[in-house]
Design a protein around this motif. Structure first.
Motif, short mmCIF file in Angstrom:
data_model
loop_
_atom_site.label_atom_id
_atom_site.label_comp_id
_atom_site.label_asym_id
_atom_site.label_seq_id
_atom_site.Cartn_x
_atom_site.Cartn_y
_atom_site.Cartn_z
N GLU A 194 0.83 -1.20 0.00
CA GLU A 194 0.00 0.00 0.00
C GLU A 194 0.87 1.26 0.00
OE1 GLU A 194 -4.08 -1.27 2.29
OE2 GLU A 194 -2.25 -1.15 3.51
N HIS A 195 1.96 1.22 0.76
CA HIS A 195 2.90 2.34 0.74
C HIS A 195 3.45 2.56 -0.66
CE1 HIS A 195 3.71 4.42 4.45
NE2 HIS A 195 3.60 3.30 5.14
N GLU A 196 3.77 1.48 -1.34
CA GLU A 196 4.32 1.59 -2.69
C GLU A 196 3.29 2.20 -3.65
OE1 GLU A 196 5.46 -2.42 -3.44
OE2 GLU A 196 7.35 -2.25 -2.31
N LEU A 197 2.02 1.88 -3.45
CA LEU A 197 0.98 2.46 -4.29
C LEU A 197 0.84 3.96 -4.07
CD1 LEU A 197 -1.80 -0.29 -3.97
CD2 LEU A 197 -0.71 0.45 -6.11
N MET A 198 1.24 4.43 -2.87
CA MET A 198 1.10 5.84 -2.54
C MET A 198 2.31 6.67 -2.96
SD MET A 198 -1.81 6.51 -1.35
CE MET A 198 -1.39 8.15 -0.75
N ALA A 199 3.23 6.09 -3.69
CA ALA A 199 4.46 6.80 -4.06
C ALA A 199 4.17 8.08 -4.85
CB ALA A 199 5.38 5.88 -4.86
N ALA A 200 3.10 8.07 -5.62
CA ALA A 200 2.76 9.25 -6.43
C ALA A 200 2.02 10.31 -5.64
CB ALA A 200 1.92 8.82 -7.64
N CYS A 201 1.69 10.01 -4.38
CA CYS A 201 0.95 10.97 -3.55
C CYS A 201 1.56 11.00 -2.15
CB CYS A 201 -0.52 10.59 -3.50
SG CYS A 201 -1.57 11.78 -2.63
N PRO A 202 2.79 11.47 -2.03
CA PRO A 202 3.43 11.51 -0.70
C PRO A 202 2.69 12.48 0.22
CG PRO A 202 4.74 12.72 -2.30
CD PRO A 202 3.66 12.04 -3.07
N LEU A 203 2.51 12.07 1.47
CA LEU A 203 1.76 12.88 2.42
C LEU A 203 2.66 13.44 3.51
CD1 LEU A 203 -1.40 10.60 2.83
CD2 LEU A 203 -1.06 12.54 1.26
N LEU A 204 2.34 14.64 3.95
CA LEU A 204 3.16 15.31 4.96
C LEU A 204 3.15 14.57 6.28
CD1 LEU A 204 2.13 19.03 4.29
CD2 LEU A 204 4.05 17.76 3.32
N THR A 205 1.98 14.05 6.67
CA THR A 205 1.89 13.38 7.97
C THR A 205 2.40 11.94 7.93
OG1 THR A 205 -0.41 12.71 7.59
CG2 THR A 205 -0.04 14.82 8.72
N ASP A 206 2.90 11.52 6.77
CA ASP A 206 3.50 10.19 6.67
C ASP A 206 5.01 10.25 6.85
OD1 ASP A 206 3.12 7.41 6.34
OD2 ASP A 206 3.82 7.52 4.26
N LYS A 207 5.57 11.45 7.00
CA LYS A 207 7.01 11.58 7.16
C LYS A 207 7.42 11.14 8.58
CE LYS A 207 7.41 15.50 3.95
NZ LYS A 207 8.25 14.85 2.94
#
Length: 374
Positions: A194-207
């Motif tokens: 799922e993280h890999e799927l989100m590569a095109a939409c990096p989120l600030l609170t995921d840092k």
């Protein structure tokens, strides 16, 4: 080079901490909001006592104390302007602030845990959890907007039944529900895929995030039991799944004006063994999941940084691209085994050296000698 961004409300001590990290006064630190507008970028050396230990073993006879260099590795810190409520809607420095956060790989969230009449608080009073909530809410709102923009880009592919787009949309749904509940993305429990799927939409609170409870010199000795610090530590652990450090930023900034010996003596009088910034630098290094390997020659012993999971050939490329292209093998010994052996020769005789191929995953503390075709 990976970098960490120092964030928080205005007047919580971000620029003071940044100056302490750099042992300088590069960043303006004044008693009014938005003293920092453009971010300040600084390169900080990572303290590493292993360099001295290795120098005593690998330096040519008689040169360890003079003329033989010990070169530490570095990381970058970005001092970002203070955020205020409404930043996601353009308040304060608004989107400019958020764009600076997008540039960094990890966040150091400074929270004010001290009272001082001569230091203005933007809310008029000090309440650490309220301050954290303001910053977190603005980052979450920015992430929700990013998810909406990503949905718009995926709409055509989803309608056409593209399996990758459909799978990504499902992850976006999961994250949107999590964010709307007031939770940062890094606690959503995403699987690796799922993280890999989100590569095109990096989120600030995921840092990756580390909280820093900023206290005064007088609070430092009893900081572990300080009510404000306890609140920050418990909240960071429960709501953000991350750790908290205590730093007296003004003290650390003042110590930067002293010689190392004078600073050590001052800290000893306070019952403190090492500076808070040294501890913070190492904590951020770990937060970024960085690893250190060492090389040496007749002139120097040097520390190098690679991300966790880096292969030997890629690590060789940190030194020179030719090393990676022509990589043959790496001779490896752990720094502690080499120091305990006393010399390279004895370390070899004891079987501490190993031959590694290009895919070997470099470990923290490896001492490497690369063989390559020129």
């Amino acid at each position: 080079m990976l970098k960490a961004g120092i964030v928080g409300l205005p007047n919580v001590g971000k620029s003071t901490l940044f100056n302490a990290l750099l042992r300088s006064h590069k960043a303006a630190a004044a008693n009014y909001p938005f003293c920092t507008i453009e971010p300040n970028l600084g390169v900080v050396t990572v303290p590493d006592p292993r360099l001295d230990a290795l120098a005593r073993v690998v330096a040519p006879a008689g040169s360890a104390g003079r003329g033989f260099a010990r070169i530490p590795t570095t990381i970058e810190f970005l001092d970002i302007a203070g955020l205020v409520r409404g930043a996601s809607r353009g308040e304060g420095l608004g989107n400019k602030f958020l764009s600076h956060i997008r540039e960094v790989d990890a966040l150091v969230h400074v929270v004010r845990c001290f009272e001082a009449e001569d230091v203005i608080h933007v809310a008029g009073h000090v309440e650490p959890l309220h301050d954290i909530e303001i910053v977190t809410t603005e980052l979450i709102l920015a992430d929700l907007e990013a998810i909406q923009r990503r949905r718009e880009k995926l709409a055509k592919d989803i309608k056409g039944g593209n399996p990758h787009a459909v799978a990504e949309s499902q992850v976006l749904d999961k994250l949107e529900r999590h964010l709307n509940a007031g939770n940062p993305a890094n606690t959503a429990g995403l699987f690796k895929e799922e993280h890999e799927l989100m590569a095109a939409c990096p989120l600030l609170t995921d840092k990756p995030t580390l909280f820093v409870a900023n206290v005064t010199e007088d609070q430092l000795a009893g900081a572990a039991a300080d009510p404000g610090v306890e609140k920050v530590r418990a909240h960071a652990r429960a709501q953000h799944a991350c750790g908290t450090m205590v730093v007296a930023a003004q003290l650390e900034s003042d110590l930067a004006d002293l010689s190392p010996d004078e600073a050590a003596q001052y800290l000893a009088a306070l019952g403190v063994r090492e500076t808070g910034v040294d501890t913070l630098i190492r904590a951020v290094y770990e937060l970024l999941q960085l690893r250190t390997f060492f090389t040496f020659n007749e002139q120097e012993v040097r520390a190098w940084t690679v991300p966790a999971g880096t292969g030997a050939a890629r690590a060789a490329g940190r030194i020179h691209s030719d090393f990676e292209r022509g990589f043959i093998r790496a001779e490896r010994v752990h720094w502690q085994a080499l120091v305990e052996a006393g010399t390279v020769g004895r370390a070899r005789e004891a079987g501490h050296y190993a031959q590694e191929g290009r895919s070997y995953e470099v470990q923290d503390g490896d001492v490497l000698l690369f063989k390559f075709q020129g």
